[in-house]
Write a protein that holds these residues in place. Sequence first.
Motif, short mmCIF file in Angstrom:
data_model
loop_
_atom_site.label_atom_id
_atom_site.label_comp_id
_atom_site.label_asym_id
_atom_site.label_seq_id
_atom_site.Cartn_x
_atom_site.Cartn_y
_atom_site.Cartn_z
N ARG A 217 0.83 -1.21 0.00
CA ARG A 217 0.00 0.00 0.00
C ARG A 217 0.87 1.27 0.00
NH1 ARG A 217 -5.44 0.02 1.67
NH2 ARG A 217 -6.34 -2.02 2.05
N LYS A 218 2.02 1.19 0.67
CA LYS A 218 2.90 2.35 0.79
C LYS A 218 3.98 2.36 -0.29
CE LYS A 218 2.27 2.45 5.81
NZ LYS A 218 2.94 2.26 7.14
N THR A 219 3.89 1.41 -1.25
CA THR A 219 4.87 1.24 -2.34
C THR A 219 6.29 1.15 -1.80
OG1 THR A 219 5.14 3.62 -2.82
CG2 THR A 219 3.36 2.47 -3.98
N ARG A 220 6.46 0.37 -0.75
CA ARG A 220 7.78 0.16 -0.14
C ARG A 220 8.44 -1.03 -0.82
NH1 ARG A 220 7.41 1.94 5.32
NH2 ARG A 220 9.39 0.86 5.75
N VAL B 193 4.34 -6.43 -8.30
CA VAL B 193 5.45 -5.55 -7.95
C VAL B 193 6.58 -5.69 -8.97
CG1 VAL B 193 7.17 -4.97 -6.20
CG2 VAL B 193 4.86 -5.63 -5.50
N LEU B 194 6.84 -6.91 -9.45
CA LEU B 194 7.86 -7.08 -10.47
C LEU B 194 7.48 -6.35 -11.76
CD1 LEU B 194 8.70 -10.85 -9.90
CD2 LEU B 194 10.27 -8.93 -9.56
N THR B 195 6.20 -6.35 -12.09
CA THR B 195 5.73 -5.58 -13.24
C THR B 195 5.93 -4.08 -12.99
OG1 THR B 195 4.09 -7.27 -13.79
CG2 THR B 195 3.75 -5.07 -14.72
N GLN B 196 5.61 -3.65 -11.78
CA GLN B 196 5.76 -2.25 -11.42
C GLN B 196 7.21 -1.80 -11.55
OE1 GLN B 196 4.30 0.97 -11.05
NE2 GLN B 196 2.83 -0.20 -9.85
N THR B 197 8.15 -2.69 -11.22
CA THR B 197 9.57 -2.34 -11.28
C THR B 197 10.21 -2.76 -12.60
OG1 THR B 197 10.09 -4.39 -10.08
CG2 THR B 197 9.87 -2.39 -8.78
N ARG B 198 9.38 -3.12 -13.57
CA ARG B 198 9.80 -3.39 -14.95
C ARG B 198 10.70 -4.62 -15.08
NH1 ARG B 198 7.95 1.02 -17.70
NH2 ARG B 198 8.76 0.13 -19.63
N ASP C 199 5.31 11.34 -1.06
CA ASP C 199 4.38 10.30 -0.61
C ASP C 199 4.84 8.89 -0.96
OD1 ASP C 199 2.81 12.41 0.23
OD2 ASP C 199 1.53 12.39 -1.56
N ASN C 200 5.44 8.71 -2.13
CA ASN C 200 5.81 7.37 -2.60
C ASN C 200 7.16 7.40 -3.31
OD1 ASN C 200 2.50 7.54 -3.11
ND2 ASN C 200 3.19 5.67 -2.10
N PRO C 201 8.23 7.63 -2.54
CA PRO C 201 9.55 7.81 -3.16
C PRO C 201 10.09 6.58 -3.87
CG PRO C 201 9.74 7.61 -0.76
CD PRO C 201 8.28 7.75 -1.07
N GLU C 202 9.62 5.38 -3.51
CA GLU C 202 10.13 4.18 -4.18
C GLU C 202 9.36 3.86 -5.46
OE1 GLU C 202 11.27 0.74 -1.91
OE2 GLU C 202 11.13 1.87 -0.06
N TRP C 203 8.18 4.42 -5.60
CA TRP C 203 7.38 4.19 -6.80
C TRP C 203 7.87 5.06 -7.95
CZ3 TRP C 203 4.22 7.32 -9.83
CH2 TRP C 203 3.32 6.67 -10.68
N LEU C 204 8.21 6.29 -7.66
CA LEU C 204 8.46 7.30 -8.70
C LEU C 204 9.63 6.97 -9.62
CD1 LEU C 204 7.29 9.98 -9.72
CD2 LEU C 204 8.88 11.16 -8.19
N PRO C 205 10.78 6.49 -9.12
CA PRO C 205 11.92 6.29 -10.02
C PRO C 205 11.69 5.23 -11.10
CG PRO C 205 12.65 6.37 -7.74
CD PRO C 205 11.15 6.28 -7.72
N HIS C 206 10.70 4.37 -10.93
CA HIS C 206 10.44 3.32 -11.91
C HIS C 206 9.52 3.80 -13.04
CE1 HIS C 206 12.40 0.30 -9.45
NE2 HIS C 206 11.73 0.73 -8.42
N LEU D 269 15.34 16.94 -7.88
CA LEU D 269 14.37 15.97 -8.38
C LEU D 269 14.82 15.39 -9.72
CD1 LEU D 269 11.75 14.46 -8.02
CD2 LEU D 269 10.52 16.42 -9.01
N ALA D 270 15.43 16.22 -10.55
CA ALA D 270 15.95 15.72 -11.83
C ALA D 270 17.02 14.65 -11.59
CB ALA D 270 16.52 16.88 -12.65
N ASP D 271 17.88 14.87 -10.61
CA ASP D 271 18.90 13.87 -10.26
C ASP D 271 18.24 12.61 -9.70
OD1 ASP D 271 20.89 15.59 -11.05
OD2 ASP D 271 21.35 16.30 -9.02
N PHE D 272 17.23 12.79 -8.87
CA PHE D 272 16.54 11.66 -8.26
C PHE D 272 15.90 10.77 -9.31
CE2 PHE D 272 12.53 9.93 -6.49
CZ PHE D 272 13.05 9.19 -5.43
N LEU D 273 15.37 11.37 -10.36
CA LEU D 273 14.71 10.61 -11.43
C LEU D 273 15.70 10.09 -12.47
CD1 LEU D 273 11.55 12.84 -12.01
CD2 LEU D 273 11.62 10.57 -10.98
#
Length: 393
Positions: free
Chosen positions: A119-122, A161-166, A353-360, A385-389
């Motif tokens: 739920r928390k995209t951890r 989750v594996l689909t979410q992380t490509r 809110d969801n820092p582990e979701w965004l980079p994927h 943020l540009a560096d983070f992504l």
Amino acid sequence: MSAPSVGERLQSVRKRRGLTQRELAQASGISVSLIRQLEQGVRDDTRLETARKLAVALRVRTSELIVRPDADGADPSTVEQWTRVRRALERRPSGQPSELPTVKGVDEVLSREAVPLYRKTRWADLALIFPTLLRDIDLLADEGPQTRSLRFRLLYMVGTVLTQTRQFQAAELALQRAQDSATGRLENAAVVNTMAWMLIRQGRLAETRDLATRWADDIEPKMSKATLDDLAAWGMLLIRISTSAVRDNRPGEAEDTMRYARTAAVAMGYEYAPHADYLRTFGPTTWHFKRAENLMVVDRPDRVIAMADREPKSGRQVTASNRNRHRLDVANAHVRLRQYPEAFDILRGIRRDNPEWLPHQRYAREVMGKIVDRRRTLTPEMRDLADFLGLPY
């Protein structure tokens, strides 16, 4: 002989249509430099929405331009982080543990630890506990309905989750194993729904449409007798048909199936998860978000912004992935309308809110890339943020 690349297909169709690169750029709204990079092989892929704009200008299906990827799209750090999960999927546990797991114990870990983390995209935390859960589910001696249902829930979550992380190859294995453990047609339909989403993420639009259509036709309920479980499964499959169709330059089919999906959502009245399975949530808010997604694909940012202000009140149970995907659509709509501060605020909020979701999300990188390209100067927060992504310099 290897299949032609995206650039080779693009160049071939463009020449058949009698267009120069500059004329195609003007007709599609895609920059000449990007078209040139694709045709010269400097870039070997592009986002589905970009491919669709080119396909519309060239009067072909999007699927005629894109090429089925041969490899996963995950970055190396993600692949390394999930090594133990992939091994646990591929190999049965060896040796006899000192203490055998129980159905109750595995269920408690899955329900009380894994689901809240999802739920928390951890994702990083899930990568740590999934190997043990996968080992324990394989060691359970009982093969009754409760064990099968538990195995289905775990493998379905792992595949999602594996689909979410490509990590598509591993995701396909997890989803196939989930389908083997499914106890009924609606659980099977849930797996197919995620498989269809995985195919969309890989650009395999025709396969998505065929798979989801076949299953949607098979489980279509009689509205007078339909349960919430029936409507949720059917509605999500219709969504997959619509989202693949709109990307494949089939607007009529996309509109028709989205309208049928709305029928299911309205009949439900609120967001609902079959058997309290958060991953399978569907209802009016999910439909609302997916409708806005289609509008963004066909470049209607004004309507996406308007829809963002009319979100149904039943949306508290919508999945974080669907909500965040909608937030990216709204951010992109603001970029299209040259409202860059508003777009950046949304990206910053998703990261909070969801820092582990965004980079994927390649979509997030594209939106942030537009902000970077179109501003004369960047604030320290924007650079961070540009560096983070992982935006290239």
